[in-house]
Design a protein around this motif. Structure first.
Motif, PDB file in Angstrom:
ATOM      1  N   GLU C 139       7.949  -8.727 -10.862  1.00  0.00           N
ATOM      2  CA  GLU C 139       6.529  -9.115 -11.091  1.00  0.00           C
ATOM      3  C   GLU C 139       6.495 -10.170 -11.857  1.00  0.00           C
ATOM      4  O   GLU C 139       5.487 -10.941 -11.599  1.00  0.00           O
ATOM      5  N   ASP C 162      -3.159 -17.319  -4.439  1.00  0.00           N
ATOM      6  CA  ASP C 162      -3.613 -16.137  -4.441  1.00  0.00           C
ATOM      7  C   ASP C 162      -3.047 -15.096  -3.398  1.00  0.00           C
ATOM      8  O   ASP C 162      -2.768 -14.075  -3.477  1.00  0.00           O
ATOM      9  N   PHE C 165       0.479 -14.312  -3.771  1.00  0.00           N
ATOM     10  CA  PHE C 165       0.555 -13.166  -4.993  1.00  0.00           C
ATOM     11  C   PHE C 165       0.234 -12.137  -4.343  1.00  0.00           C
ATOM     12  O   PHE C 165       0.930 -10.960  -4.603  1.00  0.00           O
ATOM     13  N   MET C 166      -1.027 -11.689  -3.509  1.00  0.00           N
ATOM     14  CA  MET C 166      -1.267 -10.735  -2.919  1.00  0.00           C
ATOM     15  C   MET C 166      -0.334 -10.145  -2.126  1.00  0.00           C
ATOM     16  O   MET C 166       0.020  -8.778  -2.130  1.00  0.00           O
ATOM     17  N   MET C 169       2.720  -8.907  -4.163  1.00  0.00           N
ATOM     18  CA  MET C 169       2.408  -7.823  -4.863  1.00  0.00           C
ATOM     19  C   MET C 169       2.344  -6.564  -4.060  1.00  0.00           C
ATOM     20  O   MET C 169       2.789  -5.369  -4.240  1.00  0.00           O
ATOM     21  N   PHE C 170       1.956  -6.556  -2.651  1.00  0.00           N
ATOM     22  CA  PHE C 170       1.600  -5.389  -1.871  1.00  0.00           C
ATOM     23  C   PHE C 170       3.266  -4.935  -1.645  1.00  0.00           C
ATOM     24  O   PHE C 170       3.247  -3.860  -1.437  1.00  0.00           O
ATOM     25  N   VAL C 173       4.621  -3.201  -4.519  1.00  0.00           N
ATOM     26  CA  VAL C 173       4.151  -1.926  -4.994  1.00  0.00           C
ATOM     27  C   VAL C 173       4.556  -0.864  -4.081  1.00  0.00           C
ATOM     28  O   VAL C 173       4.834   0.092  -4.214  1.00  0.00           O
ATOM     29  N   MET C 174       5.031  -1.295  -2.766  1.00  0.00           N
ATOM     30  CA  MET C 174       5.460  -0.600  -1.680  1.00  0.00           C
ATOM     31  C   MET C 174       6.921  -0.044  -2.204  1.00  0.00           C
ATOM     32  O   MET C 174       7.376   1.039  -2.075  1.00  0.00           O
ATOM     33  N   MET C 177       6.883   2.440  -4.621  1.00  0.00           N
ATOM     34  CA  MET C 177       6.832   3.769  -4.047  1.00  0.00           C
ATOM     35  C   MET C 177       8.211   4.056  -3.694  1.00  0.00           C
ATOM     36  O   MET C 177       8.654   5.218  -3.668  1.00  0.00           O
ATOM     37  N   LEU C 210      10.298   1.892   2.451  1.00  0.00           N
ATOM     38  CA  LEU C 210       9.345   1.069   1.372  1.00  0.00           C
ATOM     39  C   LEU C 210       9.886   0.116   0.629  1.00  0.00           C
ATOM     40  O   LEU C 210       9.423  -1.075   0.424  1.00  0.00           O
TER      41      LEU C 210
END
Lengths: 439, 475, 478
Positions: C139, C162, C165-166, C169-170, C173-174, C177, C210
């Motif tokens: 990250e 942006d 980054f999104m 980041m998605f 975070v997966m 998980m 994931l």
């Protein structure tokens, strides 16, 4: 470090290429001549004894092999290089081009030598595909817009090289070895697919249908030296060499199988195409390239039918014919210089006749005889050499020698016994050409 | 010691308002800052023995017992950080000397009240202290007496009144059925007689009141208006700590120590938490006012705490408390940045701003730290608390809730990136060529808070060992 | 110097150094530039000094137990040291290039800070032995790349930053998980413990799925690839970092680390992943053929080549894995060179559209030849480095039992030749559509030349690269 002598076949041209790059313009030609001559001497010296050398590199065995087949072809390559370099020095028209051409020529010489003496498929691919870079360079530096042709050539030959890579991967998987001399791959399943893909690679280099289109364009855009050196002679030499290896060592070759059919069909198609297209050309350079295509077709037919049985003789034949064809092209180039630019105002036939007539007069003063003498030690080969010679000459003199060739092909076909259909095709082709010429 | 944390600010307020102290206007501020620092130091570094007996009576107010648990220590720290920053920012954003004085005193009062909330042991005293804090907040919000502020204050009072009513009714019911409002006795009663309808109703009523106070969906309507229309420094206080103490802390304390986790309660908490996270994040995406966006994001972050609580596991509760602490830090800091922007540019409308980081570099950099901590980007402290909550959710089997939580994390990132893009990270908007950085008093708290975010993130083992894990162990 | 301190230096010198960079910048810009390069070079030197011990078979490890299983562990084995050397080598050249490039623009302190932090976090990723800290460093690189992509602060650029980054980041975070699922399956976040706990049982498919989402988003593979071409608006050295050398390699490295070196995965994945990679390679190659923005074409090319690397790593054959690893190195060098050349062209010509460029060979010959050599490496033409890797990957695909997928990649290779030649001829050959500018500044030109020469050297001296890589593969699959 004890560098095996075989390496020098590659090292010497590369070293001269580097020297030629950094040398001032006056010395470049000398460097090139020196490099080619040394290579020639080396090939002649190494010629007699079969050699084998292997070193592990990058995960596989890089095996070098020099046997009679490779030997003949190495000598031919060196001789052609020397001739082209001398031609370039002699003719003053394209001097600038020649100065960039020499390094590329020397590098190509090194790569072709490397491919000829490879006994490992990956190694051979390395040298074979490496030729793309000098090819691109030689075409693109010809004049300002020649890069488009260079790109076309790069793409066509590059894609076929990728097919070759794919084929080699398949071969490695099914045969578990990459050493050419130790392979025997059956022609079904994966082996068959590998064969087809390798054939694609060979076809593009050789200039057969349907991957031939780069050759006439390259011939048109670039000075004659390139056609004489590469597309007209050495490319074909390399391609047919690999085909010989394929049919004699890699795949157990049965003439009547589909593989043979494929090779011979491609060859005949090319032969016919070249013969038909050649007289229709307005430009002498394109004429020469279509002749070269036709010759490639002829060699494909031979490689599919006769060569597998006598690979050494085949090599000799190939070597001799390559030299002769290169010489013929160079001679045409010299003639063009002497005669001045061919004007388009003349009609095709009369123009060709005039040109041909002039050439024929000069022909008697060319130094063909030493070659015929050199090749005379093998009667068969000599006849072939003469035949090839005359095959080129038929366009200038008439079609009779061509019939002789066709007849001899027919005779040989009868000898091996299997060719009813192919004979009919050759006859048909001959008749078509005769009709055309009469018109 | 716990009682002194309540009494000292109270007495100080009384002293400062004596006529003889009229000329020392700066004194309350200095006192407030020093007191906050002392409280923070106590919370972090005091030995357990300092807090003496866990329960002792308060002089002068018999019947009120104070207990300092590990949760209380975390809250002391959070209160000190947020209120201390609010004091400084209020001083520097208000021009009128008298107003400043009044505000500082009100904040000191609120600090006393909050310290009380976090350390009492019975419902009625809890209610009293909550009201103290709320009254101080009403006055603070309406300070400027302009239309927006009065409206925000009115909404807050209204919702607060409803919450108060619910809480009082619940207290009455408890008195009726149990005879006492002490935590211990109520907990005992609920455990031994779980089917009592009246007590169940009382629990529900009290929780309802607490949800309103904390601003969880669907009781959150008052929150954006209150935060946005309050003066800059007051928003810092409100968002940073008031709602957290009166609302969320109360929830955590009551659920863990008094009401206990029943299946119904857990489902309720998970649902409200998830709803708050998503609604808050979605609403924040569409805002154009900086403070309203931050207000909605507060609602969203509260949802994380509630959902962490809803897992019913020690690790979940620990994560929730950690997130509460982190929220106090980063939200205070973001509101401090908003205060700086409002102070220097005179507007909170993001469409009119742009590229301010060029002229206000410190505010720009600290805002990045704050927003990254909120979005849960390592190595800042906000990441660790979110991680613990999500691990707790996943390991307890609430996988869909965990996925909602992480998806909302990306949404959080989205609206924060939008704020950054519109306000700081871009080309300088027209009309701001002469912009200067805000003065030291406003910028310094932001810098300190950003530093805390970074340090707590990198030194997270220290934070976990000292503050958070004991909560898990002790519970 | 013992190996543990070398390991710590390799990771922490750039990270802590990055915080010092702005301070150095206040003293003098040259000090800052030099210091920044020194930080990255120190990683390179530390990694190189670790070579003897890891290739003797020793694995160096630094570990601190922290609460809740979030242990801080750094492990140096052959694979990590290889990746570290790759990343820091190319990173150093890029920092050197930046000296000449970024001094025309504002916010230079921030730039050097972010670049150094980025490279330090990359070191953290490759040496990390614990999943949580892997995520932490992952990250941090995303955060640094956000600031770097939006560096020029135009509104559309920041929107793209942006978006990048999104999306990453998605995916991240997966992936987190997935890590938690693994924790559920094995009880630990530490790679060594996971390896022992799983043994030969494959990792849970949910976890694999994931984690793959994270890997595919970071390495810009279908369907998470859309951010990469858009991110071309970053400064050229940044795109070279991101798109070529470092960022996209994070995903493939984590794939190699987790799914080859640490845990077995169920058999269907060995077909699914090559298919996804093949689709990605083909579609992006097609897109590259149609695009007209220079950097976008090269970015699509990266997506295509990453598909190739995935093919090598995922078919399960040793020669394929070796080819994939080798291509990580070769592609990083060659693609980095391409982007830096594009940067020179863009900065001097102020034009990104290849239909408006042309004839630059005459005025920028060094850039042109460097571009040509790097393209040839990406195309896979001998004697350049890319040839051997492509050959090994295709052999690996066939050896792994996927001849059809190998053929699909052949088509991809054909498209690669087409679009790269198209770019080269339209930009450097032909007639100039816009008046041509002179060659780039010396540091920029030296950087691209070094990269081009490394591409050539990589091919000629392939033996010195393939032997260690075979050793790495053996260590990984043991």
């Amino acid at each position: 470090m004890d560098i095996p002598i075989l390496f020098y076949l590659i090292i010497v041209p590369v070293a001269s290429a580097l020297l030629a790059l950094i040398a001032p313009q006056r010395l470049r030609a000398a460097t090139a001549v020196a490099g080619c001559t040394v290579t020639l001497a080396l090939t002649l010296a190494l010629f007699s004894v079969p050699r084998y050398f292997s070193v592990p590199w990058a995960g596989t065995q890089w095996a070098f092999r020099l046997d009679a087949i490779a030997g003949f072809l190495l000598v031919a390559t060196a001789i052609v290089s020397v001739l082209v370099v001398l031609y370039c020095i002699k003719q003053r028209e394209n001097a600038d081009y020649c100065y960039t051409f020499f390094p590329f020529l020397l590098v190509s010489l090194a790569l072709i030598n490397g491919a000829l003496i490879s006994d490992n498929l990956t190694m051979m691919l390395f040298f074979w595909e490496g030729l793309l870079i000098p090819l691109f360079g030689m075409i693109a530096t010809a004049h300002k817009d020649a890069y488009k042709t260079a790109v076309k050539a790069f793409i066509i030959v590059g894609v076929s090289d990728l097919c070759l890579m794919f084929a080699i991967a398949l071969i490695e998987h099914s045969a578990h070895t990459l050493t050419i001399s130790q392979m025997r791959i059956p022609l079904d399943g994966a082996g068959g697919i590998a064969f087809i893909f390798m054939l694609v690679g060979v076809i593009a280099k050789v200039g057969a249908i349907p991957l031939h289109s780069w050759m006439p364009d390259a011939a048109e855009e670039t000075p004659l030296a390139l056609t004489a050196f590469f597309s007209g002679s050495l490319a074909r030499l390399l391609g047919i060499y690999v085909l010989i290896r394929m049919t004699t060592e890699m795949f157990p070759y049965v003439l009547s199988s589909w593989a043979g059919f494929l090779i011979i069909a491609a060859g005949l198609a090319t032969l016919g195409y070249g013969i038909v297209m050649a007289p229709a050309q307005k430009s002498p350079k394109k004429l020469l390239s279509y002749i070269s295509i036709a010759v490639s077709g002829f060699f494909l037919v031979s490689a599919g039918s006769i060569f597998p049985e006598n690979p050494e003789y085949a090599a000799l034949f190939l070597a001799a014919s390559t030299i002769i064809i290169a010489l013929a092209f160079l001679a045409a180039g010299m003639k063009e210089q002497l005669m001045g630019t061919v004007t388009a105002a003349l009609s095709i036939r009369t123009r060709n006749r005039a040109w041909l007539g002039a050439f024929h007069t000069r022909m008697d003063h060319r130094r063909f005889d030493p070659y015929e003498l050199a090749m005379a030690f093998s009667g068969w080969a000599a006849k072939c050499a003469v035949v090839v010679d005359k095959f080129i000459n038929w366009i200038y003199d008439g079609f009779i020698p061509f019939c002789a060739i066709t007849l001899s092909t027919i005779v040989r076909a009868f000898h091996t016994g299997n060719y009813a259909a192919y004979i009919i095709w050759s006859l048909a082709g001959t008749i078509a050409v005769i009709v055309f010429m009469i018109k | 010691m716990a009682s002194s944390l309540i009494l000292i600010p109270l007495i100080a307020v009384i002293i400062f308002n004596l006529p003889i102290m009229a000329s020392h206007k700066r004194l309350p501020l200095l006192f407030g800052v020093v007191f906050s620092l002392w409280q923070a130091w106590l919370a972090l570094f005091s030995a357990g023995s300092l807090w003496g007996n866990p329960v002792f009576p308060l002089p002068l107010l018999s019947g009120m017992h104070l207990q300092v648990t590990h949760l209380t220590l975390v809250m002391y720290l959070a209160i000190a950080i947020a209120a201390g920053s609010a004091l400084v920012i209020c001083w520097y954003t208000l021009e009128d000397g008298n107003k400043r004085f009044d505000v500082i005193n009100l904040i000191l009062l609120a600090i006393a009240g909050m310290n009380g909330v976090v350390s009492v042991t019975d419902l009625f005293t809890l209610y009293v202290f909550i009201e103290v804090v709320s009254i101080a907040s009403f006055i603070l919000i309406a300070l400027h007496k302009d239309g927006d502020a009065l409206e925000g204050s009115m909404k807050y009072i209204l919702m607060s009144a409803i919450a108060t009513l619910m809480m009082l009714s619940a207290i009455a019911l408890f008195m009726m059925t149990t005879g006492s409002t002490a935590f211990g006795e109520i907990a005992h009663a609920l455990r031994t007689q779980p089917d009592s309808l009246l007590r169940g109703t009382a629990v529900g009523l009290f929780l309802g009141g607490v949800f309103i106070k904390s601003g969880s969906v669907p009781f959150h309507g008052w929150l954006p208006d209150a935060y946005a229309s309050a003066p800059a420094g007051v928003s810092v206080l409100l968002a940073g700590i008031v709602t957290k103490t009166t609302g969320i802390y109360t929830l955590i304390r009551l659920v863990t120590a008094v009401f206990g986790f029943s299946a119904h309660l857990q489902t309720l908490l998970l649902a409200i938490g998830a709803l708050s996270i998503v609604v808050g994040a979605l609403a924040a995406l569409t805002q154009t006012d900086i403070k309203r966006m931050l207000a909605y994001s507060s609602i969203s972050q509260m949802g994380y705490i509630v959902i962490g609580l809803g897992t019913g596991t020690t690790i979940g509760v620990a994560g929730a408390v950690f997130h509460l602490l982190n929220h106090a830090i980063f939200k205070t800091q973001l509101f401090a940045n908003a205060a700086a922007v409002e102070e220097q540019t005179g507007t909170r409308n993001m469409d009119a701003l742009g590229g301010l980081a060029e002229k206000m570099p410190v505010t720009g950099i600290t805002s990045i730290i704050g927003f990254l901590s909120m979005a849960g980007v390592p190595p800042l402290s906000g990441f660790w608390s979110k991680l613990i909550i999500i691990i707790a959710l996943w390991l307890s089997g609430y996988r869909w809730y965990a996925l909602i939580a992480v998806a909302a994390s990306v949404l959080t990132l989205a609206y924060m990136l939008s704020l950054q893009r519109r306000v700081f990270f871009g080309k300088l908007a027209a009309g701001f060529e002469n912009l200067k950085e805000a003065e030291l008093g406003i910028v310094l708290p932001a810098v300190i808070l950003a530093a805390i975010s970074i340090i707590a993130g990198i030194a997270f083992p220290f934070v976990l060992h000292r503050l958070i894990l004991p909560i898990a162990a002790g519970w | 110097m013992n190996t543990q301190s070398l390991l710590l230096a390799a990771v922490f010198f750039p990270i802590i150094g990055s915080c010092v960079v702005p301070l150095a910048g206040w003293i003098s810009p040259r000090l800052r530039n030099g210091f920044s390069l020194a930080c990255v070079l120190s990683s390179l030197c530390s990694a190189v000094c670790l070579l003897p011990s890891v290739f003797a078979g020793d694995i160096t490890s630094v570990s601190y137990s922290l609460p809740l299983g979030f242990n801080f562990i750094l492990t140096a084995d052959c694979l990590s040291v290889f990746m570290a050397i790759t990343a820091s080598l190319i990173g150093s050249i890029i920092v050197f290039y930046s000296w000449g490039y970024i001094n025309h623009y504002k916010n230079q302190h921030e730039y050097y800070f972010l670049v150094t932090l980025f490279l330090g976090s990359m070191m953290g990723i490759v040496f990390s032995g614990n999943l949580i800290f892997l995520y932490v460093f992952w990250e941090v690189t995303a955060l640094a790349s956000w600031r770097l992509i939006g560096f020029f602060r135009e509104k559309s650029y920041v929107i793209r930053a942006d978006k990048a980054f999104m999306i990453t980041m998605f995916g991240a975070v997966m992936m987190l998980m997935g890590f938690i699922t693994l924790f559920q399956q094995t009880g630990s976040f530490d790679l060594a413990n996971i390896k022992n706990a799983l043994g030969t049982t494959p990792a849970a498919n949910l976890a694999v799925l994931l984690i793959l989402m994270g890997i595919l988003s970071k390495s810009a593979t279908l369907p998470f690839h859309t951010w990469l071409p858009d991110a071309g608006v970053a400064p050229a050295p940044v795109t070279a970092l991101l798109h070529a050398a470092v960022l996209v390699k994070i995903g493939v490295y984590v794939y190699a680390r987790l799914f080859i070196a640490t845990m077995p995965i169920a058999l269907p994945w060995h077909t699914i992943i090559p298919v996804v990679a093949g689709a990605s390679a083909l579609i992006s190659a097609g897109a590259a053929l149609i695009e007209t923005d220079l950097k976008r074409i090269i970015a699509y090319s990266t997506i295509s080549q990453i598909g190739f690397i995935f093919l090598g790593l995922s078919t399960g054959s040793e020669i394929g894995i070796a080819g994939g690893l080798m291509y990580i190195l070769m592609h990083g060098i060659a693609k980095g060179g391409l982007f830096l050349c594009a940067g020179i062209v863009e900065q001097n010509m102020h034009e990104k559209n290849i239909t408006k460029l042309g004839g630059l060979f005459r005025t920028m010959p060094i850039t042109a030849i460097a571009f040509l050599l790097c393209s040839l490496s990406v195309m896979g033409i001998p004697p350049l480095g890319g040839f051997f890797s492509k050959h090994m990957v295709i052999s690996g695909a066939i050896a792994g039992g996927h001849p059809v997928i190998a053929f699909v990649f052949l088509v991809g290779a054909f498209l690669t030749i087409l679009y790269l030649l198209r770019v080269f001829t339209m930009v450097f050959l032909g007639d100039p559509q816009t008046p041509t500018a002179e060659e780039g500044s010396p540091t920029m030109v030296i950087s691209v030349s070094v990269l081009a020469m490394l591409s050539v050297a990589g091919g000629l001296y392939i033996n010195y690269i393939s032997t260690p890589i075979e050793y790495i593969v053996k260590q990984m699959v043991r």
